[in-house]
Design a protein around this motif. Structure first.
Motif, short mmCIF file in Angstrom:
data_model
loop_
_atom_site.label_atom_id
_atom_site.label_comp_id
_atom_site.label_asym_id
_atom_site.label_seq_id
_atom_site.Cartn_x
_atom_site.Cartn_y
_atom_site.Cartn_z
N PRO A 163 -20.35 2.09 -7.27
CA PRO A 163 -20.67 1.00 -8.19
C PRO A 163 -19.68 0.94 -9.35
O PRO A 163 -19.09 1.95 -9.74
N TRP A 164 -19.52 -0.24 -9.91
CA TRP A 164 -18.70 -0.42 -11.11
C TRP A 164 -19.49 0.08 -12.32
O TRP A 164 -20.68 -0.11 -12.41
N ALA A 222 -14.74 -11.81 -9.05
CA ALA A 222 -13.54 -12.64 -9.00
C ALA A 222 -12.34 -11.95 -9.67
O ALA A 222 -11.22 -12.44 -9.58
N SER A 223 -12.58 -10.83 -10.34
CA SER A 223 -11.51 -10.13 -11.05
C SER A 223 -10.56 -9.44 -10.08
O SER A 223 -10.99 -8.88 -9.08
N PRO A 224 -9.26 -9.44 -10.42
CA PRO A 224 -8.35 -8.60 -9.64
C PRO A 224 -8.73 -7.14 -9.87
O PRO A 224 -9.20 -6.78 -10.95
N VAL A 225 -8.54 -6.32 -8.87
CA VAL A 225 -8.85 -4.89 -8.96
C VAL A 225 -7.54 -4.13 -8.97
O VAL A 225 -6.68 -4.34 -8.12
N CYS A 269 -15.18 -6.23 -21.56
CA CYS A 269 -15.10 -4.82 -21.24
C CYS A 269 -14.38 -4.63 -19.91
O CYS A 269 -14.32 -5.53 -19.09
N VAL A 270 -13.84 -3.47 -19.74
CA VAL A 270 -13.23 -3.09 -18.47
C VAL A 270 -14.23 -2.23 -17.72
O VAL A 270 -14.88 -1.38 -18.31
N GLU A 271 -14.36 -2.46 -16.43
CA GLU A 271 -15.23 -1.65 -15.59
C GLU A 271 -14.36 -0.76 -14.71
O GLU A 271 -13.23 -1.13 -14.38
N GLY A 305 -7.80 7.58 -6.79
CA GLY A 305 -8.01 7.89 -8.21
C GLY A 305 -9.14 7.04 -8.75
O GLY A 305 -10.30 7.37 -8.59
N PHE A 306 -8.79 5.89 -9.36
CA PHE A 306 -9.80 4.99 -9.91
C PHE A 306 -9.37 3.55 -9.71
O PHE A 306 -8.19 3.25 -9.57
N GLN A 307 -10.35 2.66 -9.75
CA GLN A 307 -10.09 1.23 -9.75
C GLN A 307 -10.66 0.67 -11.04
O GLN A 307 -11.70 1.12 -11.51
N VAL A 308 -9.97 -0.32 -11.62
CA VAL A 308 -10.45 -0.99 -12.83
C VAL A 308 -10.41 -2.50 -12.63
O VAL A 308 -9.62 -3.01 -11.84
N ARG A 309 -11.32 -3.19 -13.34
CA ARG A 309 -11.36 -4.65 -13.29
C ARG A 309 -11.92 -5.17 -14.60
O ARG A 309 -12.50 -4.43 -15.40
N ASP A 310 -11.80 -6.47 -14.81
CA ASP A 310 -12.31 -7.16 -15.99
C ASP A 310 -13.78 -7.50 -15.75
O ASP A 310 -14.10 -8.24 -14.81
#
Length: 83
Positions: A27-28, A62-65, A42-44, A51-56
Motif C-alpha cells: 500500500p501507499w 494517475a500520478s507517475p511512479v 504530500c508525497v506517498e 528500493g522504494f516507489q514514490v508518487r504525488d
C-alpha cells in the motif's frame, strides 16, 4: 494500479479462472506529518523490490511512479527534513 492487494499481469487473459501468478502490491503510505486532509500536498511512498516507489498523493493512481534505490530514497528523506 490499486492501493494494495494482489495484482495480475497485464498479459493475463482477464478471465476469472485464467492460470496466472499474482504479485502482492504494497500500500501507499503518507508521512505522519501530513495534515491528514484528503487534498493535502504530500508525497506517498511504498517499498518495492528495487528500493522504494514514490508518487504525488494529489494525483493518486494517475500520478507517475518513480522508482528510487534505497540510498536515493534515504537522501530524499534527509533533504525533506531540512526544509
Amino acid at each position: 494500479m490499486s492501493q494494495a492487494g494482489w495484482r495480475k499481469s497485464s498479459r493475463s487473459g482477464g478471465a476469472q479462472d485464467s492460470g496466472c501468478v499474482e504479485a502482492r502490491v504494497a500500500p501507499w503510505r503518507k508521512s505522519r506529518r501530513s495534515s491528514g486532509a484528503q487534498d493535502s500536498a504530500c508525497v506517498e511512498a511504498r517499498p518495492a523490490s528495487s528500493g522504494f516507489q514514490v508518487r504525488d498523493s494529489k494525483l493518486g493512481d494517475a500520478s507517475p511512479v518513480f522508482d528510487l534505490e534505497r540510498t536515493d530514497f534515504t537522501s530524499l528523506l534527509r533533504a525533506a527534513e531540512r526544509d
